[in-house]
Design an enzyme around this catalytic site. Structure first.
Site: not given
Ligand code: GLY
Length: 310
Positions: A180, A210-211, A234
């Site tokens: 990321t 995901g996050d 995540g």
């Protein structure tokens, strides 16, 4: 007001032969964001510029070079947040977009905060946002990793095969990239911003989000406290709302370095996860922490030089 910028290029067990390109990529991203700030540009423009550099750099799990999902294609999530207004824009599970952070920035300028999948792609087309082919985003390294993961998971129960790689890694079944990219910035007007972009976790189910595009988890920015971008697994980051947890700790008086460390301790203890975060407060103080073997990062503050690390 001193300007400041921090970037990260993912927290995971970055292989030795990828260390140098991760560091160099973070420095280039830091330079791009810094030029924006130095020219009097906004923190929002700076974090977008920094993240776009990393989306274009195939070493990172974002944009070109992202990990592949269960169907063998790239699906991206990205978000950007303005600390002055608390407005944000995000896209998730979006395909055939080279620069998801720029699309997220368009969402920020719209009436909504998050667009997903086909809706996000229709929004991109309607706005004239450039699209690309699936194959433009896929690099040979990730094809090899994808085949390797699938070969190893073929010996696991079906539900393990369908789990995102990060979660599987958390159970000790197989390890792999949990990259990321992200940036946080403080501009000369005293405004903070944060941006995060990712291809997610390898072999993730189609449509898995995901996050990273979730405000409070993958990023947060508030001029009254701090700006934060997170990276890692995540599913566990969402459990502890990691970015908001970190900025709240700054709001309660902690220095960013201590707050980042405390937030990652909460991620491990309560979320059961692996990851990292970068943090910048309204005074331009930097913090970062990770509980993975490595997290690629770089930062620059005031009159100081670019500092990178991993
Ligand atoms: N932190 C990136 C993801 O889990 O999608």
């Amino acid at each position: 007001m001193p300007i400041a910028l921090v970037v990260h290029g993912g927290a995971w067990d970055i292989p030795d032969d990828e260390v140098a390109p991760h560091r160099a990529g973070c420095r280039r991203a830091c330079d791009a964001g810094w030029h924006v700030l130095q020219a009097g540009g906004s923190a929002l423009d700076a974090v977008e510029a920094a993240v776009r550099v990393m989306e274009d750099d195939p070493i990172f799990d974002a944009g070109t070079g992202s990990v592949l999902n269960v169907d063998g294609i790239v699906e991206c999530d990205a978000a950007i947040m303005d600390g002055a207004s608390l407005r944000s824009g995000a896209v998730a599970a979006v395909q055939r977009v080279r620069d998801p952070i720029a699309l997220a920035r368009r969402v920020l300028a719209s009436q909504v905060v998050l667009l997903v999948g086909a809706g996000a792609e229709r929004f991109a087309d309607a706005a004239g946002h450039p699209r690309c082919a699936h194959t433009d985003l896929i690099v040979p390294r990730e094809v090899v990793r994808w085949h390797d993961v699938r070969a190893r998971l073929a010996h696991q129960p079906r539900q393990a095969f369908e789990r995102p790689l990060g979660e599987v890694a958390g159970r000790g079944i197989v390890a792999g990239p949990m990259g990321t990219v992200g940036a946080v910035a403080l501009d000369a007007a005293g405004h903070l911003a944060a941006a995060t972009s990712t291809g997610g976790t390898g072999n993730k189910p189609a449509g898995r989000v995901g996050d990273s595009p979730i405000v409070g988890s993958g990023l947060y920015a508030d001029d009254e406290t701090a700006a934060c971008s997170t990276t890692g697994w995540g599913e566990s980051i969402v459990r502890v709302v990691l970015a908001k947890t970190a900025t709240d700790l700054v709001g309660r008086g902690m220095a960013p370095a201590a707050a980042a460390g405390a937030a990652i301790e909460i991620l491990a203890r309560r979320g059961g996860g692996l990851g990292g975060c970068i943090l910048l407060d309204r005074g331009g103080r930097v913090g970062y922490a990770f509980n993975t073997p490595r997290m690629a990062h770089a930062y620059r503050c005031g009159d100081g030089p670019v500092v990178d690390g991993i």
